[in-house]
Design a protein around this motif. Structure first.
Motif, mmCIF file in Angstrom:
data_model
loop_
_atom_site.group_PDB
_atom_site.id
_atom_site.type_symbol
_atom_site.label_atom_id
_atom_site.label_comp_id
_atom_site.label_asym_id
_atom_site.label_seq_id
_atom_site.Cartn_x
_atom_site.Cartn_y
_atom_site.Cartn_z
ATOM 1 N N ALA A 36 0.831 -1.206 0.000
ATOM 2 C CA ALA A 36 0.000 0.000 0.000
ATOM 3 C C ALA A 36 0.866 1.258 0.000
ATOM 4 O O ALA A 36 0.590 2.214 -0.736
ATOM 5 C CB ALA A 36 -0.934 -0.006 1.204
ATOM 6 N N PHE A 37 1.920 1.259 0.809
ATOM 7 C CA PHE A 37 2.832 2.407 0.828
ATOM 8 C C PHE A 37 3.573 2.529 -0.506
ATOM 9 O O PHE A 37 3.763 3.632 -1.007
ATOM 10 C CB PHE A 37 3.837 2.282 1.975
ATOM 11 C CG PHE A 37 3.312 2.781 3.293
ATOM 12 C CD1 PHE A 37 3.358 4.121 3.613
ATOM 13 C CD2 PHE A 37 2.776 1.896 4.215
ATOM 14 C CE1 PHE A 37 2.883 4.589 4.831
ATOM 15 C CE2 PHE A 37 2.299 2.337 5.434
ATOM 16 C CZ PHE A 37 2.353 3.694 5.743
ATOM 17 N N GLU A 39 2.586 1.513 -3.497
ATOM 18 C CA GLU A 39 1.675 1.903 -4.576
ATOM 19 C C GLU A 39 1.116 3.313 -4.395
ATOM 20 O O GLU A 39 0.595 3.890 -5.334
ATOM 21 C CB GLU A 39 0.518 0.907 -4.674
ATOM 22 C CG GLU A 39 0.945 -0.440 -5.186
ATOM 23 C CD GLU A 39 -0.196 -1.446 -5.247
ATOM 24 O OE1 GLU A 39 -1.273 -1.195 -4.652
ATOM 25 O OE2 GLU A 39 -0.008 -2.492 -5.889
ATOM 26 N N ASN A 40 1.215 3.845 -3.187
ATOM 27 C CA ASN A 40 0.677 5.170 -2.877
ATOM 28 C C ASN A 40 1.729 6.001 -2.139
ATOM 29 O O ASN A 40 1.590 6.248 -0.937
ATOM 30 C CB ASN A 40 -0.585 5.042 -2.006
ATOM 31 C CG ASN A 40 -1.644 4.212 -2.676
ATOM 32 O OD1 ASN A 40 -2.230 4.638 -3.653
ATOM 33 N ND2 ASN A 40 -1.872 3.019 -2.153
ATOM 34 N N PRO A 41 2.770 6.445 -2.837
ATOM 35 C CA PRO A 41 3.836 7.187 -2.165
ATOM 36 C C PRO A 41 3.336 8.460 -1.483
ATOM 37 O O PRO A 41 3.937 8.926 -0.513
ATOM 38 C CB PRO A 41 4.837 7.492 -3.275
ATOM 39 C CG PRO A 41 4.138 7.213 -4.549
ATOM 40 C CD PRO A 41 3.011 6.285 -4.258
ATOM 41 N N GLU A 42 2.208 8.981 -1.953
ATOM 42 C CA GLU A 42 1.665 10.176 -1.320
ATOM 43 C C GLU A 42 1.193 9.901 0.112
ATOM 44 O O GLU A 42 1.113 10.806 0.939
ATOM 45 C CB GLU A 42 0.529 10.795 -2.150
ATOM 46 C CG GLU A 42 -0.651 9.909 -2.400
ATOM 47 C CD GLU A 42 -0.474 8.931 -3.574
ATOM 48 O OE1 GLU A 42 -1.328 8.048 -3.697
ATOM 49 O OE2 GLU A 42 0.484 9.043 -4.353
ATOM 50 N N PHE A 43 0.917 8.643 0.431
ATOM 51 C CA PHE A 43 0.518 8.287 1.796
ATOM 52 C C PHE A 43 1.681 8.532 2.759
ATOM 53 O O PHE A 43 1.511 9.138 3.818
ATOM 54 C CB PHE A 43 0.044 6.835 1.848
ATOM 55 C CG PHE A 43 -0.483 6.407 3.192
ATOM 56 C CD1 PHE A 43 -1.402 7.170 3.881
ATOM 57 C CD2 PHE A 43 -0.062 5.226 3.761
ATOM 58 C CE1 PHE A 43 -1.889 6.775 5.120
ATOM 59 C CE2 PHE A 43 -0.544 4.812 5.001
ATOM 60 C CZ PHE A 43 -1.454 5.604 5.676
#
Length: 98
Positions: A36-37, A39-43
């Motif tokens: 999840a982190f 695939e979603n670096p903005e998180f």
């Protein structure tokens, strides 16, 4: 220093997983969170942004992980946020999985 903190957190979670006989289950949860982190670096950017309050970051972590991961995994992420070590989350995950 950052590597040391990641090792401490990762090993602490692993030791708790061993103690609770939950290594495989938590490893799967960590792999899912790691993905999840990735695939979603903005998180991770959100969790490390200096203008976002610690309370807001804790709310986000709770909303994303509570009920989806074991309480110990969510708790560790909460501690990481409280200690201001969010940038080390990927390294903590990697250390646990080693």
């Amino acid at each position: 220093m950052a590597k040391l903190a990641a090792e401490v957190y990762g090993e602490a979670l692993f030791d708790l997983a061993v103690e609770q006989n939950s290594v495989d289950a938590w490893a799967e949860q960590i792999k899912t969170a790691e993905l999840a982190f990735a695939e979603n670096p903005e998180f991770l950017e959100l969790l490390t942004h200096p203008k976002i309050t610690k309370e807001e970051k804790l709310s986000v972590v709770e909303a994303v992980f509570k009920g989806r991961t074991d309480d110990a995994v969510t708790g560790l992420l909460t501690v990481i946020v409280e200690k201001g070590r969010c940038s080390e989350i990927p390294a903590v995950f990697a250390n646990f999985l080693e």
